[in-house]
Motif scaffolding. Structure first.
Motif, mmCIF file in Angstrom:
data_model
loop_
_atom_site.group_PDB
_atom_site.id
_atom_site.type_symbol
_atom_site.label_atom_id
_atom_site.label_comp_id
_atom_site.label_asym_id
_atom_site.label_seq_id
_atom_site.Cartn_x
_atom_site.Cartn_y
_atom_site.Cartn_z
ATOM 1 N N THR A 18 43.410 14.175 33.693
ATOM 2 C CA THR A 18 44.655 13.631 33.141
ATOM 3 C C THR A 18 44.513 12.542 32.080
ATOM 4 N N PRO A 19 43.399 11.783 31.982
ATOM 5 C CA PRO A 19 43.384 10.663 31.046
ATOM 6 C C PRO A 19 43.588 11.057 29.593
ATOM 7 N N TYR A 20 43.113 12.255 29.207
ATOM 8 C CA TYR A 20 43.238 12.676 27.805
ATOM 9 C C TYR A 20 44.710 12.849 27.433
ATOM 10 N N PHE A 21 45.504 13.291 28.384
ATOM 11 C CA PHE A 21 46.945 13.421 28.192
ATOM 12 C C PHE A 21 47.575 12.045 27.999
ATOM 13 N N PHE A 22 47.236 11.088 28.877
ATOM 14 C CA PHE A 22 47.814 9.749 28.783
ATOM 15 C C PHE A 22 47.326 9.018 27.524
ATOM 16 N N ILE A 23 46.063 9.212 27.171
ATOM 17 C CA ILE A 23 45.537 8.583 25.956
ATOM 18 C C ILE A 23 46.270 9.100 24.728
ATOM 19 N N LYS A 24 46.522 10.404 24.686
ATOM 20 C CA LYS A 24 47.202 10.993 23.532
ATOM 21 C C LYS A 24 48.595 10.392 23.366
ATOM 22 N N ILE A 25 49.262 10.104 24.458
ATOM 23 C CA ILE A 25 50.588 9.484 24.386
ATOM 24 C C ILE A 25 50.470 8.044 23.878
ATOM 25 N N ALA A 26 49.520 7.289 24.425
ATOM 26 C CA ALA A 26 49.415 5.862 24.109
ATOM 27 C C ALA A 26 48.877 5.602 22.707
ATOM 28 N N VAL A 27 47.946 6.433 22.235
ATOM 29 C CA VAL A 27 47.265 6.139 20.967
ATOM 30 C C VAL A 27 48.194 6.282 19.773
ATOM 31 N N GLY A 28 49.345 6.888 19.961
ATOM 32 C CA GLY A 28 50.312 6.978 18.875
ATOM 33 C C GLY A 28 50.991 5.652 18.567
ATOM 34 N N GLU A 29 50.990 4.716 19.544
ATOM 35 C CA GLU A 29 51.688 3.443 19.355
ATOM 36 C C GLU A 29 50.801 2.215 19.556
ATOM 37 N N VAL A 30 49.668 2.384 20.212
ATOM 38 C CA VAL A 30 48.819 1.243 20.571
ATOM 39 C C VAL A 30 47.407 1.482 20.045
ATOM 40 N N HIS A 31 46.781 0.420 19.537
ATOM 41 C CA HIS A 31 45.423 0.515 18.994
ATOM 42 C C HIS A 31 44.436 0.887 20.104
ATOM 43 N N PRO A 32 43.410 1.688 19.789
ATOM 44 C CA PRO A 32 42.449 2.106 20.824
ATOM 45 C C PRO A 32 41.810 0.961 21.594
ATOM 46 N N THR A 33 41.457 -0.134 20.906
ATOM 47 C CA THR A 33 40.837 -1.255 21.632
ATOM 48 C C THR A 33 41.798 -1.868 22.640
ATOM 49 N N MET A 34 43.079 -1.914 22.288
ATOM 50 C CA MET A 34 44.074 -2.460 23.213
ATOM 51 C C MET A 34 44.272 -1.533 24.404
ATOM 52 N N ILE A 35 44.247 -0.229 24.165
ATOM 53 C CA ILE A 35 44.379 0.738 25.262
ATOM 54 C C ILE A 35 43.252 0.565 26.269
ATOM 55 N N VAL A 36 42.026 0.486 25.768
ATOM 56 C CA VAL A 36 40.871 0.370 26.659
ATOM 57 C C VAL A 36 40.879 -0.980 27.372
ATOM 58 N N PHE A 37 41.290 -2.038 26.675
ATOM 59 C CA PHE A 37 41.348 -3.363 27.293
ATOM 60 C C PHE A 37 42.347 -3.373 28.455
ATOM 61 N N VAL A 38 43.552 -2.884 28.214
ATOM 62 C CA VAL A 38 44.575 -2.874 29.274
ATOM 63 C C VAL A 38 44.122 -1.988 30.432
ATOM 64 N N ARG A 39 43.570 -0.840 30.106
ATOM 65 C CA ARG A 39 43.084 0.084 31.128
ATOM 66 C C ARG A 39 42.045 -0.589 32.022
ATOM 67 N N THR A 40 41.115 -1.324 31.401
ATOM 68 C CA THR A 40 40.042 -1.961 32.164
ATOM 69 C C THR A 40 40.544 -3.190 32.908
ATOM 70 N N LEU A 41 41.462 -3.940 32.301
ATOM 71 C CA LEU A 41 42.020 -5.119 32.953
ATOM 72 C C LEU A 41 42.741 -4.736 34.244
ATOM 73 N N LEU A 42 43.510 -3.668 34.216
ATOM 74 C CA LEU A 42 44.185 -3.207 35.423
ATOM 75 C C LEU A 42 43.180 -2.833 36.506
ATOM 76 N N THR A 43 42.065 -2.249 36.098
ATOM 77 C CA THR A 43 41.012 -1.906 37.054
ATOM 78 C C THR A 43 40.463 -3.152 37.725
ATOM 79 N N VAL A 44 40.235 -4.201 36.936
ATOM 80 C CA VAL A 44 39.735 -5.471 37.484
ATOM 81 C C VAL A 44 40.734 -6.058 38.479
ATOM 82 N N LEU A 45 42.001 -6.050 38.122
ATOM 83 C CA LEU A 45 43.028 -6.633 38.986
ATOM 84 C C LEU A 45 43.121 -5.922 40.333
ATOM 85 N N VAL A 46 42.774 -4.637 40.338
ATOM 86 C CA VAL A 46 42.830 -3.871 41.590
ATOM 87 C C VAL A 46 41.542 -4.020 42.396
ATOM 88 N N LEU A 47 40.403 -3.891 41.748
ATOM 89 C CA LEU A 47 39.134 -3.775 42.466
ATOM 90 C C LEU A 47 38.439 -5.103 42.753
#
Length: 314
Positions: A18-47
């Motif tokens: 599923t990530p390729y689907f979600f990335i395709k949606i997000a990359v139209g409005e958000v810069h790739p570095t910001m997408i990866v940062f938010v994605r990883t930050l949420l992982t930190v907050l959980v784990l």
């Protein structure tokens, strides 16, 4: 494989389609570095809280070199490469190219891990799978140099994933997977933060983008990385990467049905070659229960006896 390994296999196979689907949606409005940062930050907050509560961080931090390598190979580099790559290729094609992971693991094993080396039919499978990649890259990339660059970035990301599987197996397999992923994600957040702050979106992203970022961070990263690390520990890199038999199918289904991406004959043929090659390169065997069922003698079914007086006689 054990029942636990099969559960992990099913979970990661579906979630990581599923990530390729979600990335395709997000990359139209958000810069790739910001997408990866938010994605990883949420992982930190959980784990990270889970790892601290379990007291599992200290053994992991003693192996900080392996953690740094894992952060680079399993998070920072591949996440950025895939996100940038999807600016120019479809989500379904991205999922298809990631399916080369078992082939690249078999290729790297020639120099890294003798227990995972391919020979005989496994080597033939690797060549078949690579021919599928060549078919897709040679005949289905109609978008010119930009699309070829996107495909190359995604293949490079897959190579990073392949290297990361050996770091997990050879250096971090005997410590908590939650702590490992939490520590590696913290490293990734620190590294990515400056670039992300320089690429904040000019306008507030749409609700679909926010949902996609949440799914990427919580489901596709926090849950999936821990499950995948546990699967590697349970079965080894070669068998663990068999998740890529199902990942691309999920990615293609989502891309074609929800994003309107084309499904050409070349993509279908390349997909079949890659899956066949991946299956052969990882041993080419059925799951134990299916194999036992296939080998069991077929017993002809007898006709049911008549029901006399409402009771089955026989």
């Amino acid at each position: 494989m054990s029942a636990r390994a099969w559960f992990l296999f099913g979970l990661v196979s579906i979630v990581w389609g599923t990530p390729y689907f979600f990335i395709k949606i997000a990359v139209g409005e958000v810069h790739p570095t910001m997408i990866v940062f938010v994605r990883t930050l949420l992982t930190v907050l959980v784990l990270l809280p889970l790892a601290i509560r379990r007291g599992a961080l200290r053994p992991v931090l003693r192996r900080w070199r392996a953690v740094l390598a894992l952060a680079a190979l399993e998070i920072i580099a591949p996440f950025l490469l895939i996100t940038y790559g999807e600016k120019w290729v479809s989500s379904s094609l991205a999922g298809l190219l990631i399916a080369t992971l078992p082939l690249l693991v078999a290729l790297l094993a020639m120099w890294i891990d003798v227990t995972e080396r391919a020979s005989g039919m496994r080597l033939v499978g690797m060549l078949i799978g690579l021919s599928g990649v060549g078919l897709v890259l040679g005949f289905d990339l109609t978008g010119g140099p930009a699309q070829l660059l996107g495909a190359a970035l995604i293949l490079l990301a897959t190579l990073c994933y392949a290297g990361g599987t050996f770091v997990l197996k050879l250096r971090l397999s005997d410590v908590s997977t939650v702590a490992v992923i939490a520590a590696a994600s913290v490293v990734a957040v620190v590294v990515l933060a400056p670039a992300a702050m320089l690429n904040l979106p000019a306008t507030v992203p749409s609700p679909g983008v926010w949902l996609s970022l949440a799914a990427l961070g919580l489901l596709c990263t926090a849950v999936a990385l821990v499950a995948y690390a546990a699967l590697i520990t349970e079965t080894g890199p070669g068998r663990a990467t068999v998740i890529t038999y199902i990942n691309p199918a999920v990615a293609v289904i989502l891309g074609v049905t929800l994003l309107g991406e084309p499904l050409t004959a070349t993509v279908a043929a390349g997909f079949l070659l890659i899956i066949a090659g991946s299956w052969l390169s990882t041993g080419g065997t059925l799951p134990p229960r299916l194999l036992a069922l296939a080998r069991s003698p077929r017993v002809p079914r007898s006709r049911p006896l008549p029901d006399i007086g409402g009771e089955l006689v026989g």
